[in-house]
Design a protein around this motif. Structure first.
Motif, short mmCIF file in Angstrom:
data_model
loop_
_atom_site.label_atom_id
_atom_site.label_comp_id
_atom_site.label_asym_id
_atom_site.label_seq_id
_atom_site.Cartn_x
_atom_site.Cartn_y
_atom_site.Cartn_z
N GLN A 132 45.05 46.10 27.13
CA GLN A 132 45.61 44.77 27.41
C GLN A 132 46.19 44.72 28.82
N MET A 133 46.89 45.78 29.21
CA MET A 133 47.48 45.84 30.55
C MET A 133 46.38 45.88 31.62
N LYS A 134 45.35 46.66 31.38
CA LYS A 134 44.23 46.73 32.33
C LYS A 134 43.57 45.36 32.47
N ASN A 135 43.42 44.66 31.37
CA ASN A 135 42.83 43.32 31.40
C ASN A 135 43.67 42.36 32.24
N LYS A 136 44.98 42.45 32.12
CA LYS A 136 45.88 41.62 32.95
C LYS A 136 45.70 41.93 34.43
N VAL A 137 45.54 43.20 34.75
CA VAL A 137 45.35 43.60 36.15
C VAL A 137 44.04 43.03 36.69
N VAL A 138 42.98 43.13 35.90
CA VAL A 138 41.67 42.61 36.33
C VAL A 138 41.75 41.10 36.54
N LYS A 139 42.40 40.39 35.63
CA LYS A 139 42.54 38.93 35.77
C LYS A 139 43.38 38.58 37.00
N SER A 140 44.43 39.34 37.26
CA SER A 140 45.27 39.09 38.44
C SER A 140 44.48 39.32 39.73
N ALA A 141 43.69 40.37 39.74
CA ALA A 141 42.86 40.66 40.93
C ALA A 141 41.84 39.54 41.15
#
Length: 94
Positions: free
Chosen positions: A79-88
């Motif tokens: 979930q955290m990795k997904n948030k990072v990808v969306k932020s990028a």
């Protein structure tokens, strides 16, 4: 690793992101915040300014071994990795 005991922020992040249950020897708010963001109990962040002796470490480590942290991490890290990808992606679109 089956378990990790660390005091440096980036080594803790590496353990958590590798789904390794870990006990943080924290001396700053960062340790508590990172654990909180991942849904890890404050019991697994040992504040070295307040409670730092052999018995405290052993007590917390035994609690870590009996915990379900690996399961918690296996849910929280993606979930955290997904948030990072969306932020990028958002930043790239600007």
């Amino acid at each position: 690793c089956d378990y990790y005991l660390g005091s440096r922020t980036h080594t803790m992040i590496a353990a958590y992101s590798s789904l390794v249950p870990a006990l943080a020897l924290g001396y700053s708010i960062k340790s508590k915040s990172i654990a909180s963001d991942l849904g890890i109990s404050k019991d697994f962040v040992l504040d070295t300014r307040q409670e730092f002796d052999e018995r405290a470490i052993i007590r917390r480590f035994n609690k870590l071994q009996a915990s379900d942290m690996k399961n918690t991490l296996s849910k929280a890290v993606p979930q955290m990795k997904n948030k990072v990808v969306k932020s990028a992606a958002l930043l790239n679109s600007l």
